[in-house]
Design an enzyme around this catalytic site. Structure first.
Site, PDB file in Angstrom:
ATOM      1  N   LYS A  53      17.835  -5.481   5.480  1.00  0.00           N
ATOM      2  CA  LYS A  53      18.511  -5.215   6.747  1.00  0.00           C
ATOM      3  C   LYS A  53      19.734  -4.330   6.553  1.00  0.00           C
ATOM      4  O   LYS A  53      20.050  -3.485   7.399  1.00  0.00           O
ATOM      5  CB  LYS A  53      18.918  -6.546   7.388  1.00  0.00           C
ATOM      6  CG  LYS A  53      19.586  -6.404   8.746  1.00  0.00           C
ATOM      7  CD  LYS A  53      20.022  -7.758   9.288  1.00  0.00           C
ATOM      8  CE  LYS A  53      20.786  -7.606  10.596  1.00  0.00           C
ATOM      9  NZ  LYS A  53      21.302  -8.918  11.071  1.00  0.00           N
TER      10      LYS A  53
ATOM     11  N   ILE B 269       0.812  -1.227   0.000  1.00  0.00           N
ATOM     12  CA  ILE B 269       0.000   0.000   0.000  1.00  0.00           C
ATOM     13  C   ILE B 269       0.840   1.270   0.000  1.00  0.00           C
ATOM     14  O   ILE B 269       0.309   2.368  -0.107  1.00  0.00           O
ATOM     15  CB  ILE B 269      -0.978   0.035   1.192  1.00  0.00           C
ATOM     16  CG1 ILE B 269      -0.230  -0.086   2.530  1.00  0.00           C
ATOM     17  CG2 ILE B 269      -2.032  -1.040   1.052  1.00  0.00           C
ATOM     18  CD1 ILE B 269      -1.117   0.148   3.736  1.00  0.00           C
ATOM     19  N   GLY B 270       2.159   1.138   0.117  1.00  0.00           N
ATOM     20  CA  GLY B 270       3.001   2.324   0.114  1.00  0.00           C
ATOM     21  C   GLY B 270       4.464   1.961  -0.037  1.00  0.00           C
ATOM     22  O   GLY B 270       4.906   0.891   0.394  1.00  0.00           O
ATOM     23  N   LYS B 271       5.210   2.872  -0.670  1.00  0.00           N
ATOM     24  CA  LYS B 271       6.635   2.632  -0.859  1.00  0.00           C
ATOM     25  C   LYS B 271       7.357   3.961  -0.829  1.00  0.00           C
ATOM     26  O   LYS B 271       6.924   4.927  -1.458  1.00  0.00           O
ATOM     27  CB  LYS B 271       6.886   1.918  -2.192  1.00  0.00           C
ATOM     28  CG  LYS B 271       8.288   1.365  -2.338  1.00  0.00           C
ATOM     29  CD  LYS B 271       8.391   0.455  -3.549  1.00  0.00           C
ATOM     30  CE  LYS B 271       9.763  -0.191  -3.614  1.00  0.00           C
ATOM     31  NZ  LYS B 271       9.880  -1.122  -4.761  1.00  0.00           N
ATOM     32  N   GLY B 272       8.444   4.042  -0.062  1.00  0.00           N
ATOM     33  CA  GLY B 272       9.192   5.287   0.042  1.00  0.00           C
ATOM     34  C   GLY B 272      10.671   5.018   0.175  1.00  0.00           C
ATOM     35  O   GLY B 272      11.146   3.904  -0.080  1.00  0.00           O
ATOM     36  N   GLY B 273      11.392   6.060   0.589  1.00  0.00           N
ATOM     37  CA  GLY B 273      12.834   5.941   0.717  1.00  0.00           C
ATOM     38  C   GLY B 273      13.270   5.045   1.852  1.00  0.00           C
ATOM     39  O   GLY B 273      14.420   4.603   1.898  1.00  0.00           O
TER      40      GLY B 273
ATOM     41  N   SER C  13       9.062  -0.457   2.303  1.00  0.00           N
ATOM     42  CA  SER C  13       7.759  -0.696   1.685  1.00  0.00           C
ATOM     43  C   SER C  13       6.759  -1.072   2.767  1.00  0.00           C
ATOM     44  O   SER C  13       7.108  -1.743   3.743  1.00  0.00           O
ATOM     45  CB  SER C  13       7.867  -1.828   0.659  1.00  0.00           C
ATOM     46  OG  SER C  13       8.794  -1.493  -0.353  1.00  0.00           O
TER      47      SER C  13
ATOM     48  N   ASP D 206      12.974  14.931   9.042  1.00  0.00           N
ATOM     49  CA  ASP D 206      12.354  14.782   7.718  1.00  0.00           C
ATOM     50  C   ASP D 206      10.865  15.122   7.763  1.00  0.00           C
ATOM     51  O   ASP D 206      10.023  14.371   7.258  1.00  0.00           O
ATOM     52  CB  ASP D 206      12.557  13.360   7.194  1.00  0.00           C
ATOM     53  CG  ASP D 206      12.354  13.251   5.680  1.00  0.00           C
ATOM     54  OD1 ASP D 206      12.441  14.292   4.989  1.00  0.00           O
ATOM     55  OD2 ASP D 206      12.123  12.130   5.196  1.00  0.00           O
TER      56      ASP D 206
END
EC number: 2.7.11.1
Length: 300
Positions: free
Chosen positions: A45, A22-26, A29, A147
């Protein structure tokens, strides 16, 4: 790698069936799980950022500590989530770390885009106060977020008036045993964060301190009002040095920054950003004064 359908076993030997992505970022996931109240966040890891998050969850984000702080500060809500569980998963070639965390709703970035990239001043000030409360808690535990941005601010699934500041992969410990970290540059830490909102200290390689988070929040509030920062388009080119230099030009000229970005200078942001720029690297902010400034924008 697609984790959907896998069964992950956490540190308490509980099992989680991984659902759709449902989401992916820096920093990993995010997948649904068999329990609708939680999601699982996964990354290799070796990347390290989820370990940073895991350490922050276990050392700082204890429900009892948050509740006690809220009572002592007479603050109703601190927008930080807690970690249900964590663990490791090994595939054929790669070992992954995962966290099981609270499932939330839409992020603020999606809300802003749905509102023609602009929110009313009252809403921006209220969001600013919520984030200020949240980072005050973090700061008093000796950590900065590093951030802050709309995509890292997420609405509660049920109570849409509750916001949460998420993604702790760039948290920094700026206080240790009551001592502030020294003002020493680390070239490996230069330009950390999201370039458009990175504080000037971070551009130069210093650990983000309290003033850095407050600076970033100021940039964000300009954007949430529909403004375009003087370095927004430069940020898209990834020219870190030019973005940093452009930000530096406006440090002592907040009115020009606001006029350039918004074509007007909201009194509250003028006062807020001017006060942020007056802080030293080591200084503890007067959070009550910052709250008072933003609260003026809620009622006037």
């Amino acid at each position: 790698m697609n984790f959907q359908g896998l069964v992950l076993t956490d540190n308490c030997k509980n099992q989680w069936v991984v659902g759709p992505l449902i989401g992916k970022g820096g920093f990993g996931s995010i997948y649904t799980t068999n329990d609708n109240n939680y999601v699982v966040k996964i990354e290799p890891k070796a990347n390290g950022s989820l370990f940073t998050e895991q350490a922050f969850y276990t050392r700082v984000l204890k429900p009892s500590v948050i509740e006690e702080w809220k009572k002592s500060h007479n603050i109703k809500h601190v927008g930080l989530i807690t970690c249900k569980a964590f663990g490791l998963y090994k595939s054929i070639n790669v070992e992954y770390r995962f966290l099981v965390i609270n499932r939330l709703g839409a992020d603020l970035d999606a809300v802003i885009r749905a509102n023609n990239n602009r929110l009313p001043k009252r809403s921006v000030m209220l969001i600013g106060i919520e984030i200020l409360n949240t980072i005050q808690f973090m700061h008093e535990q000796g950590y900065s977020h590093g951030d802050i941005k709309a995509s890292n601010i997420v609405l509660d699934q049920i109570d849409k008036n509750k916001l949460y500041l998420v993604d702790y992969g760039l948290v920094s410990k700026f206080m240790s045993n009551g001592e502030h970290v020294p003002f020493i540059r680390n070239p490996n830490k230069m330009d950390n964060g999201t370039l458009e909102f990175t504080p000037i200290d971070s551009h130069k390689g210093y650990v983000v301190s309290r003033r850095g988070d407050l600076e970033t929040l100021g940039y964000c509030m300009i954007r949430w009002l529909g403004g375009i920062l003087p370095w927004t388009k430069i940020s898209e080119t990834k020219n870190c040095a030019l973005v940093s230099a452009t930000k530096q030009k406006y440090v002592n000229n907040t009115a020009t920054l606001l006029m350039t970005s918004l074509q007007y200078a909201p009194r509250e942001l003028l006062q807020y950003i001017t006060m942020v720029n007056s802080l030293t690297y080591f200084e503890e902010p007067n959070y009550d004064k910052f709250r008072h400034i933003l609260m003026q924008g809620v009622y006037y």
